[in-house]
Design a protein around this motif. Sequence first.
Motif, PDB file in Angstrom:
ATOM      1  N   PRO A  90       0.826  -1.216   0.000  1.00 59.01           N
ATOM      2  CA  PRO A  90       0.000   0.000   0.000  1.00 59.01           C
ATOM      3  C   PRO A  90       0.854   1.257   0.000  1.00 59.01           C
ATOM      4  O   PRO A  90       1.993   1.242   0.492  1.00 59.01           O
ATOM      5  CB  PRO A  90      -0.799  -0.111   1.301  1.00 59.01           C
ATOM      6  N   PRO A  91       0.340   2.355  -0.538  1.00 51.66           N
ATOM      7  CA  PRO A  91       1.062   3.633  -0.459  1.00 51.66           C
ATOM      8  C   PRO A  91       1.075   4.156   0.972  1.00 51.66           C
ATOM      9  O   PRO A  91       0.482   3.557   1.874  1.00 51.66           O
ATOM     10  CB  PRO A  91       0.250   4.543  -1.388  1.00 51.66           C
ATOM     11  N   LEU A  92       1.729   5.287   1.167  1.00 52.08           N
ATOM     12  CA  LEU A  92       1.890   5.828   2.516  1.00 52.08           C
ATOM     13  C   LEU A  92       0.541   6.042   3.212  1.00 52.08           C
ATOM     14  O   LEU A  92       0.347   5.617   4.361  1.00 52.08           O
ATOM     15  CB  LEU A  92       2.668   7.146   2.461  1.00 52.08           C
ATOM     16  N   LEU A  93      -0.384   6.690   2.517  1.00 44.92           N
ATOM     17  CA  LEU A  93      -1.685   6.931   3.137  1.00 44.92           C
ATOM     18  C   LEU A  93      -2.420   5.628   3.439  1.00 44.92           C
ATOM     19  O   LEU A  93      -3.128   5.517   4.440  1.00 44.92           O
ATOM     20  CB  LEU A  93      -2.535   7.829   2.237  1.00 44.92           C
ATOM     21  N   GLY A  94      -2.260   4.639   2.562  1.00 46.12           N
ATOM     22  CA  GLY A  94      -2.870   3.336   2.818  1.00 46.12           C
ATOM     23  C   GLY A  94      -2.275   2.662   4.043  1.00 46.12           C
ATOM     24  O   GLY A  94      -2.991   2.032   4.839  1.00 46.12           O
ATOM     25  N   ARG A  95      -0.957   2.787   4.221  1.00 45.13           N
ATOM     26  CA  ARG A  95      -0.296   2.196   5.394  1.00 45.13           C
ATOM     27  C   ARG A  95      -0.750   2.897   6.675  1.00 45.13           C
ATOM     28  O   ARG A  95      -1.002   2.245   7.704  1.00 45.13           O
ATOM     29  CB  ARG A  95       1.223   2.282   5.236  1.00 45.13           C
TER      30      ARG A  95
END
Length: 536
Positions: free
Chosen positions: A60-65
Motif C-alpha cells: 500500500p502507499p503511505l496513506l494506505g499504510r
Amino acid sequence: MMIGCSSKLIISTSCRAPLVAQCCRGQRSYRTIRWSSSSSQSQAASVDSITINNIDHHQPPLLGRIALVSGTTALATPAFPALGFLYAVLRVTVPDANARKLMEGRWGTLLSFTTWTVLPNLYHGAVTSLILPFAISNALVAGFSYGVIDVVSGGPKGNYADLLLQKPWVTGAGIGATVGYIAPNHVYGPVMEYAWQIEGMTQSMNYVMSVPFASEVSVATGAIAGMILHPLLYYPINGISGIHWGFPLAAVTSALYFIYYGRDESGLPVPEGSYIDRSDLDLVDSILRYNNTSGQIETYSLKSEQFIGSVEKCFQGREIAESSRSYSSSCGNKVVFDDRLLAFVYNYWDIKTATRYPDHVVSNIPSTSSLHAKQESMLVTDASVATLLHKNDLEAIQTAIDDLDNKSSGVKQTTADLKSRKEVNIALELLMMLQQASKEEDEVLQKQYTDEIPKLEKYIRQKSPKIVLYTNDEVCKGESVESQLRNGGWERPENLSIALEHWHHVQEESYKSWRNKALLATSVVVSIGCSLLLSR
C-alpha cells in the motif's frame, strides 16, 4: 564482462549505457566500438514494469499504510481496558508478597475471566459505542506516529527501515506507548467534547489521569498492545504477494463498521427508563380512541393530537412510561432525557447535565390513572359521535371499548348502562341539530326550540359528564362532539319531529323514574314515622 589480450576482445556491458568493446594488440592504440542493444533495454524495461506493478498492487502507499495502522488501532481499542486490567492487577500484586501469595493458583481464573467475560462485553454493541471516541483518538495518534516513522525510514524498504520501521520495539511498543500517553492526556477530552457536544470532558480526563498509576497503566497497556499488533500489521504493510493492498484495508474498514455501528443494540448503556427516544415520545402520552374515520379503535397521541397507529402502540407507550416512572421514583426523582448521550453523562458523569440541557429533559410523564381517565372520556365521546355520524351499533362499540378498557387497565370495568347511553345519544342528536340550526340563523327553529338547548345540555352533562360537547370545552384539538361532527360532514335532518318525539319520550321516562323514586322515598319516610309513633 569478457577480458582478452591481443586477439581477444574486451567487452563491457550495461543495461543503461551503450556497450563498449576494446581490442588491444601490442603497442597499438585502443579502438572503441559502440552499438546499442534494443533487446537488452526491452528486457530491463520489462523487469522495471513488473517491479512497479508489484509495488502498486501489493504494497500500500503511505496513506494506505497509515489507514491500516489507524484502523487496526481503533479496532483493537475495546481490548485495551482488558490489557490494562491485567497490568493493574500485576502492578499491585507482584511487588507485594502477601498479594502474590493470595493470588497463587488464581492467575488462570483471572485470565479466563478477562478473556471470556471482560473482552466479549467490551466488544458488545452498547459498550463499543461508548468506546468510539477513545478509538478515534487512539487511531489519530497511532496514525500520525506511524506516518512520521514511515517518512523518516523512507518506507518499508527504505534506507532506515531496518533501524526503525521494521523494529517491533519502535513501531510496535514505541507507537503503542506514545498512544498510551498522548491520547488520554491530550486527545480524549477534546474528541469527546466535539463528538458528544458536552463541556467539561477535558477537565474530567485530566482528573482521571491524575490518579496514581493511571498514566503508567495506560502507557504499559499501549506498549503491550503495540507489540501484539506489530506482527499482525507487518505483512499488510509490506505487501502480500498475490493480494491487492486494498483487500486488507477493506477488511479492517468492514470490521470497524460492524463493531462500532452496524451491530444491533448499539448505543450508550444507560439505566432502564432514563432515556426515551424522541420517536417514542408520542407513545408515552397515548390513549385509545375510536377513530370515526376508519371505524376502528386506534392509538391516539395527546402530545401530537393525532392518531398514530394500532392499539399495540398504546400498550408499548404505557410500558415505556411505566419504566421511566419507576426509574425516576426509585433513583431519587432523577430526570429522564430524550437524548441517550445526555442520559449517560447525567447518570455516570455529571448530574448537572439536567440544568445545562433543560430542553432535553422529559418532564410531566402522565400517570396511568390520568391517561385512563382521559381515555375513558374520549371513548365515550367518540362512541356517541359514531352513533350520530355513521348510525353505528352503539352496543358493539361499547363492547369493544369495554374489552380494550379492561385489557389496558388490567382491571375489570363495569359495563356502562346501555339504555342510559341510548337516552343520552337521543338528547345529544337533538342538541346538535338545534345548535346547527341556530348557526344557520333559522329564526323559526330558534324561537321554537331555544328553551330546549339548556335543558338538553343539563341532561347530557348530568347523565354523562365525561362527554365533551363543544369546541370551547376541548383539551385536545378536535375531541368534542361538535368538532367531530363538523369534520365528519354531519348534516342535521330536515324533519325534527322524530328527534323531538324521542326526546319527549326520554323526558317522560325520566319523569316517571324520578316520580317512582320520590314515591319510594316518601313511603319509606312515612313508614319510619308511623313506626316511631306506634312505638310510643
